[in-house]
Design a protein around this motif. Structure first.
Motif, PDB file in Angstrom:
ATOM      1  N   VAL A 142       0.846  -1.192   0.000  1.00  7.84           N
ATOM      2  CA  VAL A 142       0.000   0.000   0.000  1.00  7.84           C
ATOM      3  C   VAL A 142       0.882   1.243   0.000  1.00  7.84           C
ATOM      4  CG1 VAL A 142      -1.955  -1.084   1.157  1.00  7.84           C
ATOM      5  CG2 VAL A 142      -0.159  -0.040   2.533  1.00  7.84           C
ATOM      6  N   LYS A 143       0.333   2.310  -0.530  1.00  4.37           N
ATOM      7  CA  LYS A 143       0.999   3.605  -0.551  1.00  4.37           C
ATOM      8  C   LYS A 143       0.401   4.517   0.504  1.00  4.37           C
ATOM      9  CE  LYS A 143       3.912   3.354  -4.072  1.00  4.37           C
ATOM     10  NZ  LYS A 143       5.361   3.625  -3.911  1.00  4.37           N
ATOM     11  N   ARG A 144       1.217   5.439   0.981  1.00  7.17           N
ATOM     12  CA  ARG A 144       0.712   6.410   1.951  1.00  7.17           C
ATOM     13  C   ARG A 144      -0.474   7.160   1.365  1.00  7.17           C
ATOM     14  NH1 ARG A 144       4.160  11.421   4.671  1.00  7.17           N
ATOM     15  NH2 ARG A 144       2.465  12.195   5.985  1.00  7.17           N
ATOM     16  N   GLY A 145      -1.581   7.233   2.124  1.00  5.60           N
ATOM     17  CA  GLY A 145      -2.780   7.908   1.653  1.00  5.60           C
ATOM     18  C   GLY A 145      -3.756   6.993   0.935  1.00  5.60           C
ATOM     19  N   GLN A 146      -3.382   5.732   0.730  1.00  4.71           N
ATOM     20  CA  GLN A 146      -4.267   4.798   0.024  1.00  4.71           C
ATOM     21  C   GLN A 146      -5.449   4.431   0.908  1.00  4.71           C
ATOM     22  OE1 GLN A 146      -2.302   1.464  -1.855  1.00  4.71           O
ATOM     23  NE2 GLN A 146      -4.117   0.163  -1.695  1.00  4.71           N
ATOM     24  N   LEU A 147      -6.632   4.383   0.312  1.00  6.40           N
ATOM     25  CA  LEU A 147      -7.850   4.041   1.045  1.00  6.40           C
ATOM     26  C   LEU A 147      -7.875   2.545   1.325  1.00  6.40           C
ATOM     27  CD1 LEU A 147     -10.604   5.072   2.126  1.00  6.40           C
ATOM     28  CD2 LEU A 147     -11.573   4.483  -0.111  1.00  6.40           C
ATOM     29  N   CYS A 148      -7.948   2.182   2.616  1.00  3.74           N
ATOM     30  CA  CYS A 148      -7.963   0.772   3.011  1.00  3.74           C
ATOM     31  C   CYS A 148      -9.327   0.302   3.486  1.00  3.74           C
ATOM     32  CB  CYS A 148      -6.920   0.522   4.103  1.00  3.74           C
ATOM     33  SG  CYS A 148      -5.221   0.411   3.478  1.00  3.74           S
ATOM     34  N   ALA A 149     -10.134   1.208   3.997  1.00  3.90           N
ATOM     35  CA  ALA A 149     -11.480   0.843   4.450  1.00  3.90           C
ATOM     36  C   ALA A 149     -12.332   2.105   4.511  1.00  3.90           C
ATOM     37  CB  ALA A 149     -11.447   0.143   5.809  1.00  3.90           C
ATOM     38  N   LYS A 150     -13.636   1.904   4.586  1.00  9.06           N
ATOM     39  CA  LYS A 150     -14.562   3.032   4.617  1.00  9.06           C
ATOM     40  C   LYS A 150     -15.615   2.795   5.692  1.00  9.06           C
ATOM     41  CE  LYS A 150     -16.456   6.829   2.888  1.00  9.06           C
ATOM     42  NZ  LYS A 150     -15.736   8.120   2.860  1.00  9.06           N
ATOM     43  N   ILE A 151     -15.743   3.775   6.598  1.00  3.30           N
ATOM     44  CA  ILE A 151     -16.815   3.753   7.597  1.00  3.30           C
ATOM     45  C   ILE A 151     -18.026   4.474   7.008  1.00  3.30           C
ATOM     46  CG2 ILE A 151     -17.497   4.620   9.870  1.00  3.30           C
ATOM     47  CD1 ILE A 151     -14.612   4.276  10.776  1.00  3.30           C
ATOM     48  N   ASP A 152     -19.209   3.963   7.294  1.00  2.00           N
ATOM     49  CA  ASP A 152     -20.442   4.559   6.773  1.00  2.00           C
ATOM     50  C   ASP A 152     -20.437   6.067   7.018  1.00  2.00           C
ATOM     51  OD1 ASP A 152     -22.965   5.191   5.942  1.00  2.00           O
ATOM     52  OD2 ASP A 152     -23.999   4.215   7.613  1.00  2.00           O
ATOM     53  N   PRO A 153     -20.396   6.879   5.945  1.00  2.00           N
ATOM     54  CA  PRO A 153     -20.264   8.338   6.118  1.00  2.00           C
ATOM     55  C   PRO A 153     -21.585   9.064   6.325  1.00  2.00           C
ATOM     56  CG  PRO A 153     -20.192   7.789   3.793  1.00  2.00           C
ATOM     57  CD  PRO A 153     -20.340   6.477   4.527  1.00  2.00           C
ATOM     58  N   SER A 208     -20.779  33.519  18.176  1.00  2.00           N
ATOM     59  CA  SER A 208     -21.622  32.432  17.687  1.00  2.00           C
ATOM     60  C   SER A 208     -21.153  31.943  16.326  1.00  2.00           C
ATOM     61  CB  SER A 208     -23.086  32.891  17.606  1.00  2.00           C
ATOM     62  OG  SER A 208     -23.596  33.195  18.896  1.00  2.00           O
ATOM     63  N   VAL A 209     -20.748  32.865  15.484  1.00  2.00           N
ATOM     64  CA  VAL A 209     -20.222  32.494  14.165  1.00  2.00           C
ATOM     65  C   VAL A 209     -18.945  31.666  14.327  1.00  2.00           C
ATOM     66  CG1 VAL A 209     -19.163  33.386  12.052  1.00  2.00           C
ATOM     67  CG2 VAL A 209     -21.267  34.414  12.927  1.00  2.00           C
ATOM     68  N   ALA A 210     -18.070  32.092  15.239  1.00  2.00           N
ATOM     69  CA  ALA A 210     -16.817  31.363  15.455  1.00  2.00           C
ATOM     70  C   ALA A 210     -17.103  29.938  15.952  1.00  2.00           C
ATOM     71  CB  ALA A 210     -15.941  32.111  16.453  1.00  2.00           C
ATOM     72  N   ARG A 211     -18.061  29.795  16.864  1.00  2.00           N
ATOM     73  CA  ARG A 211     -18.403  28.459  17.362  1.00  2.00           C
ATOM     74  C   ARG A 211     -19.004  27.593  16.258  1.00  2.00           C
ATOM     75  NH1 ARG A 211     -20.107  31.486  21.928  1.00  2.00           N
ATOM     76  NH2 ARG A 211     -22.263  31.464  21.171  1.00  2.00           N
ATOM     77  N   ALA A 212     -19.841  28.186  15.437  1.00  2.00           N
ATOM     78  CA  ALA A 212     -20.452  27.437  14.333  1.00  2.00           C
ATOM     79  C   ALA A 212     -19.390  26.988  13.334  1.00  2.00           C
ATOM     80  CB  ALA A 212     -21.510  28.300  13.647  1.00  2.00           C
ATOM     81  N   LYS A 213     -18.416  27.872  13.072  1.00  2.00           N
ATOM     82  CA  LYS A 213     -17.323  27.491  12.160  1.00  2.00           C
ATOM     83  C   LYS A 213     -16.512  26.332  12.731  1.00  2.00           C
ATOM     84  CE  LYS A 213     -16.499  31.872   9.753  1.00  2.00           C
ATOM     85  NZ  LYS A 213     -15.522  32.990   9.534  1.00  2.00           N
ATOM     86  N   GLN A 214     -16.225  26.408  14.045  1.00  2.00           N
ATOM     87  CA  GLN A 214     -15.444  25.347  14.684  1.00  2.00           C
ATOM     88  C   GLN A 214     -16.212  24.025  14.653  1.00  2.00           C
ATOM     89  OE1 GLN A 214     -12.397  25.236  15.597  1.00  2.00           O
ATOM     90  NE2 GLN A 214     -12.442  23.209  16.584  1.00  2.00           N
ATOM     91  N   ALA A 215     -17.505  24.068  14.954  1.00  2.00           N
ATOM     92  CA  ALA A 215     -18.314  22.847  14.941  1.00  2.00           C
ATOM     93  C   ALA A 215     -18.377  22.253  13.539  1.00  2.00           C
ATOM     94  CB  ALA A 215     -19.719  23.149  15.454  1.00  2.00           C
ATOM     95  N   LEU A 216     -18.495  23.125  12.552  1.00  2.00           N
ATOM     96  CA  LEU A 216     -18.530  22.652  11.171  1.00  2.00           C
ATOM     97  C   LEU A 216     -17.199  22.028  10.786  1.00  2.00           C
ATOM     98  CD1 LEU A 216     -19.853  22.342   8.431  1.00  2.00           C
ATOM     99  CD2 LEU A 216     -19.173  24.708   7.894  1.00  2.00           C
ATOM    100  N   ARG A 217     -16.095  22.629  11.214  1.00  2.82           N
ATOM    101  CA  ARG A 217     -14.779  22.088  10.884  1.00  2.82           C
ATOM    102  C   ARG A 217     -14.595  20.708  11.510  1.00  2.82           C
ATOM    103  NH1 ARG A 217     -11.663  20.582   7.380  1.00  2.82           N
ATOM    104  NH2 ARG A 217      -9.457  20.413   7.932  1.00  2.82           N
ATOM    105  N   VAL A 218     -15.026  20.549  12.775  1.00  5.42           N
ATOM    106  CA  VAL A 218     -14.936  19.239  13.431  1.00  5.42           C
ATOM    107  C   VAL A 218     -15.780  18.212  12.686  1.00  5.42           C
ATOM    108  CG1 VAL A 218     -15.518  17.953  15.526  1.00  5.42           C
ATOM    109  CG2 VAL A 218     -14.394  20.176  15.697  1.00  5.42           C
ATOM    110  N   ALA A 219     -16.970  18.606  12.281  1.00  3.65           N
ATOM    111  CA  ALA A 219     -17.846  17.696  11.543  1.00  3.65           C
ATOM    112  C   ALA A 219     -17.220  17.302  10.210  1.00  3.65           C
ATOM    113  CB  ALA A 219     -19.208  18.349  11.320  1.00  3.65           C
ATOM    114  N   GLN A 220     -16.577  18.253   9.534  1.00  2.00           N
ATOM    115  CA  GLN A 220     -15.924  17.951   8.255  1.00  2.00           C
ATOM    116  C   GLN A 220     -14.739  17.003   8.453  1.00  2.00           C
ATOM    117  OE1 GLN A 220     -15.165  22.028   7.106  1.00  2.00           O
ATOM    118  NE2 GLN A 220     -16.923  22.067   5.708  1.00  2.00           N
ATOM    119  N   ILE A 221     -13.974  17.215   9.537  1.00  6.64           N
ATOM    120  CA  ILE A 221     -12.839  16.330   9.820  1.00  6.64           C
ATOM    121  C   ILE A 221     -13.341  14.916  10.119  1.00  6.64           C
ATOM    122  CG2 ILE A 221     -11.008  15.837  11.481  1.00  6.64           C
ATOM    123  CD1 ILE A 221     -10.578  18.856  11.722  1.00  6.64           C
ATOM    124  N   ASN A 222     -14.412  14.812  10.909  1.00  6.48           N
ATOM    125  CA  ASN A 222     -14.973  13.493  11.205  1.00  6.48           C
ATOM    126  C   ASN A 222     -15.453  12.797   9.935  1.00  6.48           C
ATOM    127  OD1 ASN A 222     -14.490  13.647  13.947  1.00  6.48           O
ATOM    128  ND2 ASN A 222     -16.506  14.465  14.432  1.00  6.48           N
TER     129      ASN A 222
END
Length: 323
Positions: free
Chosen positions: A96-107, A179-193
């Motif tokens: 396998v190469k670095r970054g290669q997809l090995c499995a997928k969790i239900d998104p 409130s905007v800053a918190r919403a941005k942070q929550a959205l970023r966490v959701a995108q990372i997840n």
């Protein structure tokens, strides 16, 4: 004759059997017990007897043991989000190469959270814009009242009220910006997840182990690594489970031969590196992990492959001297 209440059914049955038959029943039962014990003893001690017989008759004994090839050092691939495995794309022994997809969790659950986060951020931005517009109107009113106060055409309390309105509108804007800053942070966490539903290889290497299949549930921080990847596959270890008889006759540094189940006509050389007590037991007898190291210059030995170790054990000079 009266018997105590503690008599067994077997004893009562014997009461109804003639003396000769009774003796035959007892003798047969003892023979069965002895046969079982003798069979267990045979299986437990067969390695000892085979090795001892070889050493006594010719000074050497041949030992074979099933084994498995493992990587010397591995990098684990863990799930950083919880969910159901949708698909698995990497198999044991695969490069396998670095970054290669090995499995997928239900998104899907994480995609929904991202959509909710985007909506929440939109509402927060809208509220901030409205608060900003109100602040602008309050500031304009305060500026007009200041000019009127200079011409003495407005009362002092009117100026104070308009100034207080500006301060309140500024505080509201600050709250909306938070409130905007918190919403941005929550959205970023959701995108990372959501991104982390892709289980990717962190390094180039060979997949040394895999513990999941599609449909498995994984829990972040609890589940064992989904995969391990071996970066340095120029050397491997071969691990076999052996009896105490083999351990008594083997030392670290001994040379051994082994073959792969897939290529049984080809032999490889290795060196005994370690002997350690295993958690496994067979019929109550202790087992030991025999670890052999071997070079792997052509990368033909891949983690997960089944192998068979062959050793020829002979009396050692130090053993002879001790005698």
């Amino acid at each position: 004759m009266t018997r105590a209440n503690g008599d067994t059914r077997f004893e009562h049955a014997l009461d109804n059997v003639p003396n000769r038959k009774r003796l035959w029943v007892i003798s047969s039962s003892l023979l069965i017990v002895l046969a079982i014990a003798g069979g267990a003893a045979y299986w437990i001690s067969r390695d000892f007897r085979r090795i001892d017989h070889g050493l006594r008759s010719s000074g050497v004994a041949s030992v074979t043991a099933p084994a498995v090839i493992v990587a010397v050092t591995v990098t684990p691939i863990k799930a950083t989000v919880s969910g159901t495995i949708d698909a698995v794309y990497c198999e044991v022994g695969e490069f396998v190469k670095r970054g290669q997809l090995c499995a997928k969790i239900d998104p899907q659950p994480y995609r929904l959270i991202v959509e909710q986060g985007m909506a929440a951020l939109g509402l927060a931005n809208s509220s901030r814009e409205q608060a900003g517009a109100r602040l602008a109107r309050a500031q304009a009113a305060y500026a007009r009242n200041q000019k009127r106060a200079v011409r003495r055409s407005t009362a002092a309390n009117v100026l104070e009220v308009s100034q207080r309105a500006v301060e309140l509108r500024k505080a509201r804007v600050l709250r909306e910006e938070a409130s905007v800053a918190r919403a941005k942070q929550a959205l970023r966490v959701a995108q990372i997840n959501l991104e982390n539903t892709d289980i990717i290889a962190p390094i180039d290497g060979i997949v040394a182990s895999r513990t999941v299949v599609a449909g498995n549930e994984v829990i972040n921080g609890v589940s064992e690594p989904l995969f391990t990847v071996a970066a340095d596959h120029g050397a491997v270890e071969i691990v076999a489970s052996v009896s105490e008889a083999v351990v008594d006759a083997v030392r670290p540094g001994d040379e051994v031969l082994f073959s792969l189940d897939l290529m049984s006509n080809q032999s490889f050389h290795g060196t005994v590196a370690q002997l350690a007590l295993s958690r496994e037991t067979i019929d109550g007898a202790k087992r030991y992990d025999l670890v052999v190291t071997a070079p792997n210059p052509d990368l033909s030995l891949k983690p997960g492959m089944s192998a068979t170790i062959r050793m020829t054990i002979g009396r050692r000079d130090d053993d002879k001297a001790a005698r």
